[in-house]
Enzyme design. Structure first.
Site, mmCIF file in Angstrom:
data_model
loop_
_atom_site.group_PDB
_atom_site.id
_atom_site.type_symbol
_atom_site.label_atom_id
_atom_site.label_comp_id
_atom_site.label_asym_id
_atom_site.label_seq_id
_atom_site.Cartn_x
_atom_site.Cartn_y
_atom_site.Cartn_z
ATOM 1 N N SER A 220 -40.572 -4.218 13.190
ATOM 2 C CA SER A 220 -40.269 -5.486 13.867
ATOM 3 C C SER A 220 -41.521 -6.350 13.956
ATOM 4 C CB SER A 220 -39.671 -5.200 15.250
ATOM 5 O OG SER A 220 -39.228 -6.397 15.861
ATOM 6 N N THR A 221 -41.966 -6.695 15.175
ATOM 7 C CA THR A 221 -43.124 -7.583 15.341
ATOM 8 C C THR A 221 -44.349 -6.995 14.642
ATOM 9 O OG1 THR A 221 -42.247 -8.138 17.524
ATOM 10 C CG2 THR A 221 -44.470 -8.896 17.030
ATOM 11 N N HIS A 247 -36.733 -6.876 11.563
ATOM 12 C CA HIS A 247 -36.093 -7.862 12.428
ATOM 13 C C HIS A 247 -36.522 -9.263 11.991
ATOM 14 C CE1 HIS A 247 -36.026 -4.530 15.710
ATOM 15 N NE2 HIS A 247 -35.015 -4.407 14.866
ATOM 16 N N MET A 340 -41.871 -4.368 19.023
ATOM 17 C CA MET A 340 -41.618 -4.350 20.461
ATOM 18 C C MET A 340 -40.335 -3.571 20.752
ATOM 19 S SD MET A 340 -42.666 -5.900 23.431
ATOM 20 C CE MET A 340 -43.370 -7.493 23.027
ATOM 21 N N ASP A 343 -36.083 -0.053 19.300
ATOM 22 C CA ASP A 343 -35.104 0.034 18.222
ATOM 23 C C ASP A 343 -35.548 1.053 17.176
ATOM 24 O OD1 ASP A 343 -32.757 -0.625 16.825
ATOM 25 O OD2 ASP A 343 -33.869 -1.981 15.513
#
Length: 402
Positions: A220-221, A247, A340, A343
């Site tokens: 993700s991030t 993401h 973050m 997930d």
């Protein structure tokens, strides 16, 4: 000063946008977040370059379309001058011109956010939490590396939730919304240096690790640049397919796959429904769609769906890992990287329980040590690996167990 005294430095932000209204709207979001401070504003890239030496921000929020010097031109100049300050793109052109956004990532931008509703977006507050999260993630990491005492992104997101609750209560009571609180105290959970950790749970796999037939990766991030680093160094002779959940909003993943395909020795494509899973291919989940593997007699395929978000995301790494655990059991490799939240953590742990091989990115190299941290604590990660070694580690495991 005692590291545990709860006090910390401000995270300083520079905003570059040709619209004075947009500069002020974005400034309001940042300045309303305890521990964040807009230290400089610029109307174009050249103006920004002129003020950077004195302002010394920890992160830059950058528009793309501007007179005198565009965001793309600024990024080229930033690269030439070896300026290390992270850049987050906040632009309306991002939605219409995903290719320009990917060019910005190729030129060294850390990430991007799209303005809702156009170049002058009165409702930019709808992406306020995303702005704060990415500033806290990229700016915070840069600032800590340069000796500042900045809390982890989870601290800022916790403050946003508390602030939102305060506003809700004030509106219900018909009272004035309280002033922005002073961010002098810090919960031990979000202290400096390292995140509070638990000892990992002990997972006893149901079977020994077997042949690796598929690789599933959740991120993700911090992911756009991390994936560039991994895939440009991946073994060109790797045969197993790799399925990736990054993401990313709809409209960008096709361009993102193309940008990765330029630097990766394997073929990188955006996944589509009923697409056959081929060897030596990397499949990027399409924005706003979950991906899962479906078993077919003639060869397994990718299925996409728009079932509800999982862990606040669609695509969700948990959805992918769940299907891989079910179908491949111990014949898979799961990888969970920077991001973050949590997930992917639960289902990569299920992959491990089924006997799959698993890797997680380590704290030091992760932009946000959230997803891999939770997976590690649940016992779902066999080995933590730095970003610079991730391609080699994946390649070595894939070779050894193919």
């Amino acid at each position: 000063m005692d590291i545990n005294d709860g006090k910390h430095d401000n995270l300083n932000v520079a905003i570059c946008d040709d619209s004075a209204l947009m500069r002020n709207l974005v400034s309001r979001i940042i300045d309303d977040t305890p521990g964040m401070n807009v230290i400089a504003k610029a109307s174009n890239g050249q103006n920004l370059l002129n003020i950077l030496p004195d302002a010394k921000p920890d992160v830059i929020v950058l528009d793309i379309e501007m007179p005198v010097m565009t965001g793309v031109e600024f990024l080229k100049e930033r690269k030439a001058r070896k300026i290390g300050i992270p850049v987050i793109i906040l632009s309306s052109i991002a939605t219409q011109g995903a290719a320009v956004t990917m060019e910005c990532l190729e030129l060294g931008a850390s990430d991007f956010i799209t303005k809702p509703g156009g170049s002058i977006s009165m409702n930019v507050s709808t992406v306020g939490n995303e702005i704060v999260e990415k500033i806290a993630s990229y700016g915070g990491r840069y600032a800590r590396k340069n000796g500042k005492r900045i809390p982890f992104p989870e601290h800022f997101m916790h403050l946003l939730k508390m602030r939102s609750a305060e506003k809700f209560v004030a509106q219900q009571k018909g009272t004035e919304i309280p002033e922005k609180p002073a961010a002098t105290q810090l919960s031990p959970l979000f202290s400096f240096g390292t995140l509070e950790k638990k000892e990992p749970a002990v997972i006893t796999p149901l079977r020994e690790g077997g042949t690796i037939k598929i690789i599933a990766l959740g991120i993700s991030t911090g992911g756009p640049n991390a994936l560039r680093d991994v895939f440009k160094m991946i073994d060109p002779h790797l045969t197993q397919p790799i399925l990736v959940v990054q993401h990313m909003p709809a409209g960008f993943t096709a361009e993102f796959a193309q940008s990765l395909n330029k630097i990766c020795p394997l073929t990188v494509v955006e996944a589509a429904d009923n697409m056959p899973i081929e060897d030596a291919h990397i499949y990027i989940a399409p924005g706003n769609y979950h991906i899962a593997v479906e078993e077919r007699a003639g060869g397994n395929v990718i299925r996409t769906n728009q079932e509800p978000q999982r862990n606040g995301h669609r695509p969700s790494a948990d959805v992918l890992f769940e299907s891989v655990a079910k179908i491949y059991k111990n014949n898979a490799l799961g990888v969970i990287m920077t991001g973050m939240g949590k997930d992917g953590a639960v289902e990569i742990t299920e992959m491990r329980r089924q006997g799959a091989w698993t890797l997680g990115q380590d704290e030091e190299s992760a932009v946000v040590y959230g997803m891999p941290k939770v997976a590690w604590e649940l016992g779902g990660v066999q080995k933590q690996v730095s970003l610079k070694n991730m391609a080699d580690e994946i390649s070595a495991l894939a070779r050894e167990h193919r």
